[in-house]
Write a protein that holds these residues in place. Sequence first.
Motif, mmCIF file in Angstrom:
data_model
loop_
_atom_site.group_PDB
_atom_site.id
_atom_site.type_symbol
_atom_site.label_atom_id
_atom_site.label_comp_id
_atom_site.label_asym_id
_atom_site.label_seq_id
_atom_site.Cartn_x
_atom_site.Cartn_y
_atom_site.Cartn_z
ATOM 1 N N TYR A 27 28.529 21.109 44.664
ATOM 2 C CA TYR A 27 29.843 21.722 44.502
ATOM 3 C C TYR A 27 30.966 20.694 44.500
ATOM 4 O O TYR A 27 32.081 20.988 44.102
ATOM 5 N N ARG A 28 30.674 19.469 44.935
ATOM 6 C CA ARG A 28 31.713 18.440 45.071
ATOM 7 C C ARG A 28 31.656 17.356 44.008
ATOM 8 O O ARG A 28 32.653 16.722 43.725
ATOM 9 N N VAL A 29 30.494 17.089 43.473
ATOM 10 C CA VAL A 29 30.307 15.935 42.587
ATOM 11 C C VAL A 29 30.312 16.380 41.134
ATOM 12 O O VAL A 29 29.695 17.386 40.785
ATOM 13 N N THR A 30 30.978 15.603 40.308
ATOM 14 C CA THR A 30 31.001 15.920 38.884
ATOM 15 C C THR A 30 30.064 15.018 38.087
ATOM 16 O O THR A 30 29.722 15.337 36.963
ATOM 17 N N THR A 31 29.631 13.887 38.635
ATOM 18 C CA THR A 31 28.742 13.006 37.895
ATOM 19 C C THR A 31 27.288 13.347 38.198
ATOM 20 O O THR A 31 26.944 13.700 39.325
ATOM 21 N N GLY A 32 26.462 13.232 37.202
ATOM 22 C CA GLY A 32 25.045 13.577 37.339
ATOM 23 C C GLY A 32 24.224 12.495 38.000
ATOM 24 O O GLY A 32 23.149 12.752 38.516
ATOM 25 N N HIS A 33 24.727 11.253 38.011
ATOM 26 C CA HIS A 33 23.973 10.131 38.570
ATOM 27 C C HIS A 33 23.765 10.304 40.079
ATOM 28 O O HIS A 33 22.645 10.179 40.578
ATOM 29 N N ILE A 34 24.813 10.608 40.795
ATOM 30 C CA ILE A 34 24.718 10.784 42.246
ATOM 31 C C ILE A 34 23.889 12.017 42.569
ATOM 32 O O ILE A 34 23.042 12.001 43.457
ATOM 33 N N TYR A 35 24.129 13.070 41.836
ATOM 34 C CA TYR A 35 23.389 14.315 42.068
ATOM 35 C C TYR A 35 21.906 14.136 41.750
ATOM 36 O O TYR A 35 21.055 14.705 42.417
ATOM 37 N N GLY A 36 21.593 13.319 40.759
ATOM 38 C CA GLY A 36 20.201 13.062 40.385
ATOM 39 C C GLY A 36 19.421 12.382 41.502
ATOM 40 O O GLY A 36 18.254 12.710 41.751
ATOM 41 N N PHE A 37 20.055 11.420 42.194
ATOM 42 C CA PHE A 37 19.411 10.788 43.340
ATOM 43 C C PHE A 37 19.110 11.810 44.434
ATOM 44 O O PHE A 37 18.052 11.788 45.049
ATOM 45 N N ASN A 38 20.049 12.699 44.669
ATOM 46 C CA ASN A 38 19.850 13.707 45.706
ATOM 47 C C ASN A 38 18.728 14.677 45.349
ATOM 48 O O ASN A 38 17.929 15.049 46.206
ATOM 49 N N VAL A 39 18.680 15.095 44.095
ATOM 50 C CA VAL A 39 17.607 16.002 43.667
ATOM 51 C C VAL A 39 16.250 15.308 43.782
ATOM 52 O O VAL A 39 15.286 15.897 44.278
ATOM 53 N N ALA A 40 16.170 14.064 43.350
ATOM 54 C CA ALA A 40 14.908 13.321 43.457
ATOM 55 C C ALA A 40 14.503 13.135 44.916
ATOM 56 O O ALA A 40 13.318 13.252 45.257
ATOM 57 N N ALA A 41 15.471 12.871 45.792
ATOM 58 C CA ALA A 41 15.171 12.723 47.220
ATOM 59 C C ALA A 41 14.627 14.026 47.796
ATOM 60 O O ALA A 41 13.676 14.015 48.583
ATOM 61 N N VAL A 42 15.208 15.151 47.389
ATOM 62 C CA VAL A 42 14.735 16.453 47.876
ATOM 63 C C VAL A 42 13.319 16.727 47.380
ATOM 64 O O VAL A 42 12.444 17.147 48.152
ATOM 65 N N VAL A 43 13.073 16.463 46.111
ATOM 66 C CA VAL A 43 11.744 16.721 45.547
ATOM 67 C C VAL A 43 10.688 15.871 46.247
ATOM 68 O O VAL A 43 9.644 16.385 46.672
ATOM 69 N N PHE A 44 10.949 14.587 46.405
ATOM 70 C CA PHE A 44 9.968 13.721 47.053
ATOM 71 C C PHE A 44 9.803 14.066 48.527
ATOM 72 O O PHE A 44 8.694 13.990 49.066
ATOM 73 N N ALA A 45 10.883 14.456 49.196
ATOM 74 C CA ALA A 45 10.767 14.853 50.602
ATOM 75 C C ALA A 45 9.882 16.086 50.745
ATOM 76 O O ALA A 45 9.042 16.152 51.659
ATOM 77 N N PHE A 46 10.032 17.056 49.850
ATOM 78 C CA PHE A 46 9.183 18.238 49.933
ATOM 79 C C PHE A 46 7.742 17.951 49.506
ATOM 80 O O PHE A 46 6.804 18.562 50.029
ATOM 81 N N VAL A 47 7.540 17.021 48.589
ATOM 82 C CA VAL A 47 6.171 16.633 48.215
ATOM 83 C C VAL A 47 5.473 15.982 49.406
ATOM 84 O O VAL A 47 4.306 16.292 49.711
ATOM 85 N N VAL A 48 6.178 15.090 50.105
ATOM 86 C CA VAL A 48 5.594 14.446 51.288
ATOM 87 C C VAL A 48 5.343 15.487 52.382
ATOM 88 O O VAL A 48 4.319 15.441 53.075
ATOM 89 N N THR A 49 6.252 16.451 52.522
ATOM 90 C CA THR A 49 6.044 17.535 53.482
ATOM 91 C C THR A 49 4.779 18.322 53.133
ATOM 92 O O THR A 49 3.988 18.665 54.025
ATOM 93 N N LEU A 50 4.579 18.591 51.860
ATOM 94 C CA LEU A 50 3.367 19.283 51.419
ATOM 95 C C LEU A 50 2.120 18.472 51.750
ATOM 96 O O LEU A 50 1.117 19.018 52.216
ATOM 97 N N LEU A 51 2.174 17.161 51.527
ATOM 98 C CA LEU A 51 1.027 16.311 51.850
ATOM 99 C C LEU A 51 0.712 16.348 53.339
ATOM 100 O O LEU A 51 -0.457 16.424 53.739
ATOM 101 N N TYR A 52 1.756 16.295 54.173
ATOM 102 C CA TYR A 52 1.529 16.391 55.610
ATOM 103 C C TYR A 52 0.989 17.770 55.993
ATOM 104 O O TYR A 52 0.178 17.885 56.914
ATOM 105 N N GLY A 53 1.420 18.807 55.309
ATOM 106 C CA GLY A 53 0.894 20.148 55.565
ATOM 107 C C GLY A 53 -0.579 20.257 55.206
ATOM 108 O O GLY A 53 -1.365 20.879 55.944
ATOM 109 N N ILE A 54 -0.973 19.660 54.094
ATOM 110 C CA ILE A 54 -2.388 19.655 53.706
ATOM 111 C C ILE A 54 -3.210 18.865 54.723
ATOM 112 O O ILE A 54 -4.292 19.298 55.145
ATOM 113 N N SER A 55 -2.694 17.711 55.140
ATOM 114 C CA SER A 55 -3.398 16.913 56.153
ATOM 115 C C SER A 55 -3.506 17.669 57.471
ATOM 116 O O SER A 55 -4.520 17.578 58.162
ATOM 117 N N LEU A 56 -2.461 18.413 57.817
ATOM 118 C CA LEU A 56 -2.496 19.217 59.036
ATOM 119 C C LEU A 56 -3.572 20.298 58.949
ATOM 120 O O LEU A 56 -4.327 20.509 59.904
#
Length: 159
Positions: free
Chosen positions: A121-150
Amino acid sequence: MYNSSADFSQDPSTSMLPLGTKVFWRFSGNLIIAETLLGAIALILIAASEVPNPLLQGWVIFVATLFCICSLVQFILYVTRVPDNISDDWMLKDLVYYILAFSCYLSASVLQAYFCIDLSYRVTTGHIYGFNVAAVVFAFVVTLLYGISLSISLNLSKV
């Protein structure tokens, strides 16, 4: 019955762990490698992302750093077969580690996703938002991996 003077490789608490070269061939061993590598990528992306509240971002970076290092240490311990040489309940340690990793990573992933939504809601450039989206995706992928290991660790320990 287990004889304490016998070889530790027969210890039932370590027989199901991917020790030595089995780390590279067992599914649970490959998960450890994936958790380490994707956790490092998630850490880099999280550190590169811009967030509206840096104080809360500290928790996300702490979790990503801690469990990336812990997964690397776990990988090194398993490759060097340390659990064979130390008579202890390694299956319980494995289970407790994955419970902590999954719950902490889940909280950090949700917090990172909240930052991403708030930033959209605050950023107009896609570059900064793209880093955040990629960070969220990878964080949830790692969470999924830890869930499978659990779930694997829960199955093996029969708790």
